[in-house]
Design a protein around this motif. Structure first.
Motif, mmCIF file in Angstrom:
data_model
loop_
_atom_site.group_PDB
_atom_site.id
_atom_site.type_symbol
_atom_site.label_atom_id
_atom_site.label_comp_id
_atom_site.label_asym_id
_atom_site.label_seq_id
_atom_site.Cartn_x
_atom_site.Cartn_y
_atom_site.Cartn_z
ATOM 1 N N LEU A 26 61.602 54.893 53.761
ATOM 2 C CA LEU A 26 62.538 55.662 52.935
ATOM 3 C C LEU A 26 63.604 54.764 52.317
ATOM 4 C CD1 LEU A 26 63.028 58.900 55.042
ATOM 5 C CD2 LEU A 26 61.911 58.681 52.824
ATOM 6 N N LEU A 27 64.103 53.796 53.076
ATOM 7 C CA LEU A 27 65.081 52.853 52.536
ATOM 8 C C LEU A 27 64.487 52.007 51.419
ATOM 9 C CD1 LEU A 27 66.942 51.643 55.747
ATOM 10 C CD2 LEU A 27 67.873 53.013 53.884
ATOM 11 N N LEU A 28 63.259 51.537 51.609
ATOM 12 C CA LEU A 28 62.606 50.728 50.574
ATOM 13 C C LEU A 28 62.373 51.526 49.295
ATOM 14 C CD1 LEU A 28 60.034 48.663 52.648
ATOM 15 C CD2 LEU A 28 62.120 47.855 51.550
ATOM 16 N N VAL A 29 61.925 52.755 49.423
ATOM 17 C CA VAL A 29 61.719 53.605 48.243
ATOM 18 C C VAL A 29 63.044 53.848 47.528
ATOM 19 C CG1 VAL A 29 61.075 55.934 47.502
ATOM 20 C CG2 VAL A 29 59.611 54.681 49.080
ATOM 21 N N GLY A 30 64.094 54.088 48.287
ATOM 22 C CA GLY A 30 65.408 54.296 47.686
ATOM 23 C C GLY A 30 65.907 53.071 46.957
ATOM 24 N N ILE A 31 65.712 51.901 47.550
ATOM 25 C CA ILE A 31 66.140 50.663 46.902
ATOM 26 C C ILE A 31 65.348 50.419 45.624
ATOM 27 C CG2 ILE A 31 66.131 48.146 47.170
ATOM 28 C CD1 ILE A 31 66.860 48.628 50.125
ATOM 29 N N ILE A 32 64.042 50.665 45.666
ATOM 30 C CA ILE A 32 63.218 50.480 44.462
ATOM 31 C C ILE A 32 63.671 51.412 43.348
ATOM 32 C CG2 ILE A 32 60.895 50.857 43.534
ATOM 33 C CD1 ILE A 32 59.815 49.753 46.175
ATOM 34 N N VAL A 34 66.685 52.763 42.912
ATOM 35 C CA VAL A 34 68.016 52.393 42.430
ATOM 36 C C VAL A 34 67.946 51.142 41.560
ATOM 37 C CG1 VAL A 34 70.269 51.533 43.164
ATOM 38 C CG2 VAL A 34 69.289 53.534 44.264
ATOM 39 N N VAL A 35 67.233 50.133 42.029
ATOM 40 C CA VAL A 35 67.134 48.879 41.273
ATOM 41 C C VAL A 35 66.321 49.079 40.008
ATOM 42 C CG1 VAL A 35 66.173 46.541 41.356
ATOM 43 C CG2 VAL A 35 67.468 47.407 43.279
ATOM 44 N N GLY A 36 65.240 49.817 40.114
ATOM 45 C CA GLY A 36 64.364 50.013 38.961
ATOM 46 C C GLY A 36 64.880 51.020 37.959
ATOM 47 N N GLY A 37 65.847 51.818 38.338
ATOM 48 C CA GLY A 37 66.360 52.847 37.438
ATOM 49 C C GLY A 37 67.094 52.297 36.232
ATOM 50 N N GLY A 38 67.685 51.134 36.354
ATOM 51 C CA GLY A 38 68.443 50.574 35.245
ATOM 52 C C GLY A 38 67.783 49.378 34.609
ATOM 53 N N SER A 39 66.509 49.195 34.845
ATOM 54 C CA SER A 39 65.846 48.013 34.301
ATOM 55 C C SER A 39 64.730 48.405 33.337
ATOM 56 C CB SER A 39 65.289 47.159 35.437
ATOM 57 O OG SER A 39 64.209 47.827 36.046
ATOM 58 N N ALA A 42 61.577 50.541 34.624
ATOM 59 C CA ALA A 42 61.786 51.912 35.083
ATOM 60 C C ALA A 42 60.615 52.847 34.737
ATOM 61 C CB ALA A 42 63.098 52.468 34.534
ATOM 62 N N PRO A 43 60.078 52.807 33.515
ATOM 63 C CA PRO A 43 58.947 53.720 33.224
ATOM 64 C C PRO A 43 57.740 53.491 34.131
ATOM 65 C CG PRO A 43 59.825 52.795 31.210
ATOM 66 C CD PRO A 43 60.492 52.078 32.333
ATOM 67 N N PHE A 44 57.527 52.258 34.540
ATOM 68 C CA PHE A 44 56.384 51.967 35.404
ATOM 69 C C PHE A 44 56.618 52.427 36.824
ATOM 70 C CE2 PHE A 44 56.421 48.699 32.050
ATOM 71 C CZ PHE A 44 55.241 49.066 31.423
ATOM 72 N N ILE A 45 57.855 52.358 37.292
ATOM 73 C CA ILE A 45 58.171 52.815 38.643
ATOM 74 C C ILE A 45 58.082 54.331 38.719
ATOM 75 C CG2 ILE A 45 60.015 52.994 40.346
ATOM 76 C CD1 ILE A 45 60.873 50.202 39.559
ATOM 77 N N TYR A 46 58.567 55.020 37.687
ATOM 78 C CA TYR A 46 58.564 56.478 37.729
ATOM 79 C C TYR A 46 57.160 57.056 37.653
ATOM 80 C CZ TYR A 46 63.600 56.365 37.435
ATOM 81 O OH TYR A 46 64.916 56.138 37.700
#
Length: 49
Positions: A26-32, A34-39, A42-46
């Motif tokens: 859960l911590l790793l998913v949250g970090i991904i 948060v970090v990927g949301g502003g980069s 982001a479209p690939f992570i979502y």
């Protein structure tokens, strides 16, 4: 940091070590997220979720 200490003490006292992998995931998913949301990635992570 009291929350982290309390979680560790809870797992140690009640022998609930099976909770540790779930908390780490859960911590790793949250970090991904948060970090990927502003980069730019982001479209690939979502698309993973």
């Amino acid at each position: 940091m009291d929350f982290v200490r309390d979680m560790f003490l809870f797992m140690k006292e009640r022998q609930k070590w099976w909770l540790a992998p779930m908390i780490v995931v859960l911590l790793l998913v949250g970090i991904i997220l948060v970090v990927g949301g502003g980069s730019a990635i982001a479209p690939f992570i979502y698309t993973l979720f």
